[in-house]
Design an enzyme around this catalytic site. Structure first.
Site, PDB file in Angstrom:
ATOM      1  N   GLN A  35      57.159  19.775  49.722  1.00  0.00           N
ATOM      2  CA  GLN A  35      57.119  19.705  51.185  1.00  0.00           C
ATOM      3  C   GLN A  35      58.392  20.316  51.766  1.00  0.00           C
ATOM      4  O   GLN A  35      59.501  19.901  51.417  1.00  0.00           O
ATOM      5  CB  GLN A  35      56.997  18.242  51.633  1.00  0.00           C
ATOM      6  CG  GLN A  35      56.870  18.101  53.146  1.00  0.00           C
ATOM      7  CD  GLN A  35      56.715  16.654  53.595  1.00  0.00           C
ATOM      8  OE1 GLN A  35      56.873  15.712  52.803  1.00  0.00           O
ATOM      9  NE2 GLN A  35      56.419  16.470  54.864  1.00  0.00           N
ATOM     10  N   SER A  36      58.226  21.313  52.647  1.00  0.00           N
ATOM     11  CA  SER A  36      59.392  21.950  53.265  1.00  0.00           C
ATOM     12  C   SER A  36      59.530  21.607  54.740  1.00  0.00           C
ATOM     13  O   SER A  36      60.616  21.735  55.304  1.00  0.00           O
ATOM     14  CB  SER A  36      59.337  23.473  53.086  1.00  0.00           C
ATOM     15  OG  SER A  36      58.179  24.003  53.691  1.00  0.00           O
TER      16      SER A  36
ATOM     17  N   HIS B  58      51.265  17.563  57.530  1.00  0.00           N
ATOM     18  CA  HIS B  58      50.371  18.694  57.798  1.00  0.00           C
ATOM     19  C   HIS B  58      49.458  18.895  56.599  1.00  0.00           C
ATOM     20  O   HIS B  58      49.848  18.651  55.461  1.00  0.00           O
ATOM     21  CB  HIS B  58      51.160  19.973  58.086  1.00  0.00           C
ATOM     22  CG  HIS B  58      52.205  20.297  57.067  1.00  0.00           C
ATOM     23  ND1 HIS B  58      53.438  19.675  57.050  1.00  0.00           N
ATOM     24  CD2 HIS B  58      52.208  21.163  56.031  1.00  0.00           C
ATOM     25  CE1 HIS B  58      54.151  20.144  56.043  1.00  0.00           C
ATOM     26  NE2 HIS B  58      53.429  21.046  55.404  1.00  0.00           N
TER      27      HIS B  58
ATOM     28  N   HIS C 141      47.308  21.780  54.720  1.00  0.00           N
ATOM     29  CA  HIS C 141      47.038  23.206  54.578  1.00  0.00           C
ATOM     30  C   HIS C 141      45.537  23.384  54.350  1.00  0.00           C
ATOM     31  O   HIS C 141      44.958  22.705  53.490  1.00  0.00           O
ATOM     32  CB  HIS C 141      47.751  23.774  53.343  1.00  0.00           C
ATOM     33  CG  HIS C 141      49.240  23.667  53.355  1.00  0.00           C
ATOM     34  ND1 HIS C 141      50.071  24.741  53.593  1.00  0.00           N
ATOM     35  CD2 HIS C 141      50.064  22.613  53.124  1.00  0.00           C
ATOM     36  CE1 HIS C 141      51.337  24.369  53.510  1.00  0.00           C
ATOM     37  NE2 HIS C 141      51.368  23.070  53.223  1.00  0.00           N
TER      38      HIS C 141
HETATM   39  P1  5GP Z   1      55.060  22.622  53.244  1.00  0.00           P
HETATM   40  O1  5GP Z   1      55.920  23.508  52.376  1.00  0.00           O
HETATM   41  O2  5GP Z   1      55.906  21.600  53.968  1.00  0.00           O
HETATM   42  O3  5GP Z   1      53.895  22.000  52.549  1.00  0.00           O
HETATM   43  O4  5GP Z   1      54.403  23.557  54.340  1.00  0.00           O
HETATM   44  C1  5GP Z   1      55.100  24.033  55.450  1.00  0.00           C
HETATM   45  C2  5GP Z   1      54.436  25.295  55.875  1.00  0.00           C
HETATM   46  O5  5GP Z   1      54.891  25.616  57.172  1.00  0.00           O
HETATM   47  C3  5GP Z   1      54.772  26.501  54.972  1.00  0.00           C
HETATM   48  O6  5GP Z   1      53.567  27.013  54.398  1.00  0.00           O
HETATM   49  C4  5GP Z   1      55.444  27.481  55.933  1.00  0.00           C
HETATM   50  O7  5GP Z   1      55.088  28.823  55.687  1.00  0.00           O
HETATM   51  C5  5GP Z   1      54.982  27.006  57.281  1.00  0.00           C
HETATM   52  N1  5GP Z   1      55.909  27.276  58.357  1.00  0.00           N
HETATM   53  C6  5GP Z   1      57.268  27.113  58.337  1.00  0.00           C
HETATM   54  N2  5GP Z   1      57.801  27.439  59.528  1.00  0.00           N
HETATM   55  C7  5GP Z   1      56.757  27.803  60.333  1.00  0.00           C
HETATM   56  C8  5GP Z   1      56.679  28.245  61.684  1.00  0.00           C
HETATM   57  O8  5GP Z   1      57.679  28.350  62.406  1.00  0.00           O
HETATM   58  N3  5GP Z   1      55.443  28.538  62.169  1.00  0.00           N
HETATM   59  C9  5GP Z   1      54.317  28.430  61.391  1.00  0.00           C
HETATM   60  N4  5GP Z   1      53.149  28.748  61.968  1.00  0.00           N
HETATM   61  N5  5GP Z   1      54.359  28.008  60.109  1.00  0.00           N
HETATM   62  C10 5GP Z   1      55.564  27.703  59.589  1.00  0.00           C
END
Ligand code: 5GP
Ligand code: ZN
Length: 113
Positions: free
Chosen positions: A93-94, A99, A101
């Site tokens: 998670q970043s 959220h 996907h």
């Molecule tokens: P995670 O890594 O937390 O599961 O998913 C975070 C997602 O947010 C990543 O796939 C990344 O590409 C997306 N993301 C990060 N910053 C932004 C942004 O400013 N706008 C959008 N639309 N997506 C973002």
């Protein structure tokens, strides 16, 4: 949360390519798509990740999941798709705002890395 990226997107303070929008849910395209369709579905309300959703949030959680199916329909992912939610650092998670996907439009491999 004032410093949360996805809260800012939900509030319209940061632009996003929105796919679906309701009073309490937003779906928008991932900025770094990993598949032809890569949409993020979020509740507007801030939760750090899915482990923070409790029984008290069951109606909202159901609406978020239902929105992932709606996104798949809008994106015509009739051949299938994947719904993923990452939790914490080991989970990859970043962004710390829950959220889901929605990934599709190509064959996806399993297991993930
Ligand atoms: P995670 O890594 O937390 O599961 O998913 C975070 C997602 O947010 C990543 O796939 C990344 O590409 C997306 N993301 C990060 N910053 C932004 C942004 O400013 N706008 C959008 N639309 N997506 C973002
Ligand atoms: Zn947030």
């Amino acid at each position: 949360m004032s410093d949360c990226l996805f809260c800012k997107i939900a509030a319209g303070e940061i632009p996003a390519d929105i796919v679906l929008e309701t009073d309490d849910i937003l779906a928008f395209r991932d900025i770094d798509p990993q598949a032809p369709t890569h949409v993020l579905v979020i509740p507007r309300q801030h939760f750090d990740n899915v482990s923070d959703l409790t029984r008290d949030d069951k109606d909202l959680a159901a609406r978020v999941l239902s929105a992932t199916a709606e996104v798949a329909q809008l994106e015509t992912l009739e051949r299938g798709y994947r719904v993923v939610t990452n939790v914490g650092s080991d989970g990859g998670q970043s962004v710390r705002h829950v959220h889901f996907h929605v990934l599709g439009g190509r064959g996806l491999t399993w297991p993930p890395g």
